[in-house]
Design a protein around this motif. Structure first.
Motif, PDB file in Angstrom:
ATOM      1  N   ARG A  61       0.854  -1.206   0.000  1.00 22.87           N
ATOM      2  CA  ARG A  61       0.000   0.000   0.000  1.00 22.87           C
ATOM      3  C   ARG A  61       0.876   1.237   0.000  1.00 22.87           C
ATOM      4  O   ARG A  61       1.949   1.249   0.605  1.00 22.87           O
ATOM      5  N   THR A  62       0.404   2.307  -0.646  1.00 25.47           N
ATOM      6  CA  THR A  62       1.217   3.521  -0.711  1.00 25.47           C
ATOM      7  C   THR A  62       0.360   4.754  -0.451  1.00 25.47           C
ATOM      8  O   THR A  62      -0.866   4.730  -0.592  1.00 25.47           O
ATOM      9  N   VAL A  63       1.031   5.841  -0.070  1.00 21.86           N
ATOM     10  CA  VAL A  63       0.406   7.146   0.041  1.00 21.86           C
ATOM     11  C   VAL A  63       1.454   8.177  -0.391  1.00 21.86           C
ATOM     12  O   VAL A  63       2.650   7.971  -0.181  1.00 21.86           O
ATOM     13  N   ALA A  64       0.989   9.260  -1.041  1.00 21.41           N
ATOM     14  CA  ALA A  64       1.925  10.272  -1.534  1.00 21.41           C
ATOM     15  C   ALA A  64       2.656  10.935  -0.374  1.00 21.41           C
ATOM     16  O   ALA A  64       2.066  11.192   0.678  1.00 21.41           O
ATOM     17  N   ALA A  65       3.950  11.204  -0.564  1.00 21.65           N
ATOM     18  CA  ALA A  65       4.752  11.848   0.475  1.00 21.65           C
ATOM     19  C   ALA A  65       5.835  12.692  -0.187  1.00 21.65           C
ATOM     20  O   ALA A  65       6.225  12.424  -1.319  1.00 21.65           O
ATOM     21  N   LEU A  66       6.291  13.710   0.528  1.00 17.52           N
ATOM     22  CA  LEU A  66       7.440  14.491   0.081  1.00 17.52           C
ATOM     23  C   LEU A  66       8.672  13.951   0.771  1.00 17.52           C
ATOM     24  O   LEU A  66       8.691  13.830   2.002  1.00 17.52           O
ATOM     25  N   ALA A  67       9.705  13.632   0.011  1.00 13.90           N
ATOM     26  CA  ALA A  67      10.963  13.206   0.607  1.00 13.90           C
ATOM     27  C   ALA A  67      11.788  14.448   0.912  1.00 13.90           C
ATOM     28  O   ALA A  67      11.912  15.341   0.076  1.00 13.90           O
ATOM     29  N   VAL A  68      12.329  14.528   2.122  1.00 13.26           N
ATOM     30  CA  VAL A  68      13.067  15.720   2.561  1.00 13.26           C
ATOM     31  C   VAL A  68      14.424  15.316   3.143  1.00 13.26           C
ATOM     32  O   VAL A  68      14.590  14.209   3.651  1.00 13.26           O
ATOM     33  N   GLY A  69      15.376  16.247   3.071  1.00 11.27           N
ATOM     34  CA  GLY A  69      16.707  15.974   3.585  1.00 11.27           C
ATOM     35  C   GLY A  69      16.840  16.204   5.084  1.00 11.27           C
ATOM     36  O   GLY A  69      17.785  15.728   5.703  1.00 11.27           O
ATOM     37  N   GLY A 106      17.185  14.278  12.317  1.00 11.70           N
ATOM     38  CA  GLY A 106      17.994  14.716  13.453  1.00 11.70           C
ATOM     39  C   GLY A 106      17.130  15.215  14.600  1.00 11.70           C
ATOM     40  O   GLY A 106      15.902  15.198  14.517  1.00 11.70           O
ATOM     41  N   PRO A 107      17.776  15.669  15.682  1.00 13.50           N
ATOM     42  CA  PRO A 107      17.041  16.097  16.879  1.00 13.50           C
ATOM     43  C   PRO A 107      16.101  17.282  16.650  1.00 13.50           C
ATOM     44  O   PRO A 107      15.206  17.504  17.456  1.00 13.50           O
ATOM     45  N   GLU A 108      16.277  18.020  15.536  1.00 12.82           N
ATOM     46  CA  GLU A 108      15.373  19.161  15.267  1.00 12.82           C
ATOM     47  C   GLU A 108      13.942  18.702  15.008  1.00 12.82           C
ATOM     48  O   GLU A 108      13.022  19.535  14.990  1.00 12.82           O
ATOM     49  N   VAL A 109      13.744  17.399  14.808  1.00 14.18           N
ATOM     50  CA  VAL A 109      12.371  16.944  14.570  1.00 14.18           C
ATOM     51  C   VAL A 109      11.533  17.070  15.846  1.00 14.18           C
ATOM     52  O   VAL A 109      10.313  17.217  15.775  1.00 14.18           O
ATOM     53  N   VAL A 110      12.189  17.083  17.015  1.00 11.52           N
ATOM     54  CA  VAL A 110      11.430  17.168  18.275  1.00 11.52           C
ATOM     55  C   VAL A 110      10.766  18.544  18.415  1.00 11.52           C
ATOM     56  O   VAL A 110       9.536  18.619  18.548  1.00 11.52           O
ATOM     57  N   PRO A 111      11.542  19.660  18.365  1.00 12.20           N
ATOM     58  CA  PRO A 111      10.863  20.960  18.438  1.00 12.20           C
ATOM     59  C   PRO A 111       9.884  21.184  17.289  1.00 12.20           C
ATOM     60  O   PRO A 111       8.841  21.822  17.488  1.00 12.20           O
ATOM     61  N   LEU A 112      10.182  20.648  16.113  1.00 14.17           N
ATOM     62  CA  LEU A 112       9.254  20.800  14.988  1.00 14.17           C
ATOM     63  C   LEU A 112       7.904  20.142  15.303  1.00 14.17           C
ATOM     64  O   LEU A 112       6.843  20.746  15.124  1.00 14.17           O
TER      65      LEU A 112
END
Ligand code: ADP
Length: 203
Positions: A61-69, A106-112
């Motif tokens: 199964r798939t769903v559209a997503a944006l790949a990000v760095g 990275g750890p920036e995903v937590v505050p995001l």
């Protein structure tokens, strides 16, 4: 279809490889789309390039997503370069933001994630709780502790059929060593779901 929470919140889906994390993320996102919510899904790009992609489960199964760095690229996509998610000018945040393979950010995903939840967004994160050594993976412990809701999934142990909580890393068919690098270039590596008893690390 209203969420049981007032406004934004954090949902985390964890487990080993093959436990159905992507399937569960796709299920939740699909239901939000059926409820006519605005949904944006992201995933880390292995090649570090921003591009249209999709989240795919092992079952297809798939769903559209944006790949990000990086998490910063998610922020830039949602709010514009250098903007805060809480800026009054940032009006059109999605109702739901999903991120797959979140352990690779990275750890920036937590505050995001916290800022998005604070801005009223339902944030659904899926990722590995443990690395191949069965040690907590990156920012996952932090995200798990802060989430309103946590779902811990299990796979099936490929040795005994019990519920599997770990991801067995194999290099050339042999259990990986503790000292093996997390990213191996050009090696024959594979992963299997294993229970606590059948998870192995070579000395
Ligand atoms: P994850 O995102 O956690 O890696 P996926 O959602 O991509 O998991 O895939 C889960 C699917 O993988 C299952 O529904 C099943 O069809 C398949 N699968 C393959 N090997 C196993 C295993 N050892 N245990 C459980 N499911 C497995």
């Amino acid at each position: 279809l209203k969420s049981p929470y007032h406004g934004g919140h954090l949902e985390v889906i964890v487990g080993p490889m093959f436990s159905g994390k992507s399937e569960e993320l796709i299920r939740r996102v699909t239901r939000a789309v059926i409820a006519r919510q605005n949904v944006q899904v992201f995933k880390p790009a292995l090649d570090d390039r921003y591009h249209e992609s999709k989240v795919a489960s092992h079952a297809g199964r798939t769903v559209a997503a944006l790949a990000v760095g990086s998490a910063a690229e998610i922020r830039a996509h949602l709010a514009g370069e250098g903007a805060l998610l809480s800026d009054p000018g940032v009006s059109a945040l999605p109702d739901v933001v999903g991120i797959d393979e979140v352990q690779f950010l990275g750890p920036e995903v937590v505050p995001l994630a916290l800022e998005l939840a604070g801005a009223g967004v339902r944030v659904i994160l899926a990722g590995l709780d443990l690395d191949f050594r069965a040690e907590p993976f990156g920012s996952m412990p932090d995200l798990l502790a802060r989430a309103e809701s946590v779902e811990k999934l299990t796979a099936i142990c490929t040795v005994c059929g019990a519920p599997a909580t770990r991801s067995q890393r194999l290099i050339g068919g042999q259990p990986a060593r503790l000292s093996d690098p997390v990213v191996l270039v050009g090696a024959q590596e594979s992963y299997e779901a294993r229970c606590r008893v059948h998870h192995e690390l070579r000395e």
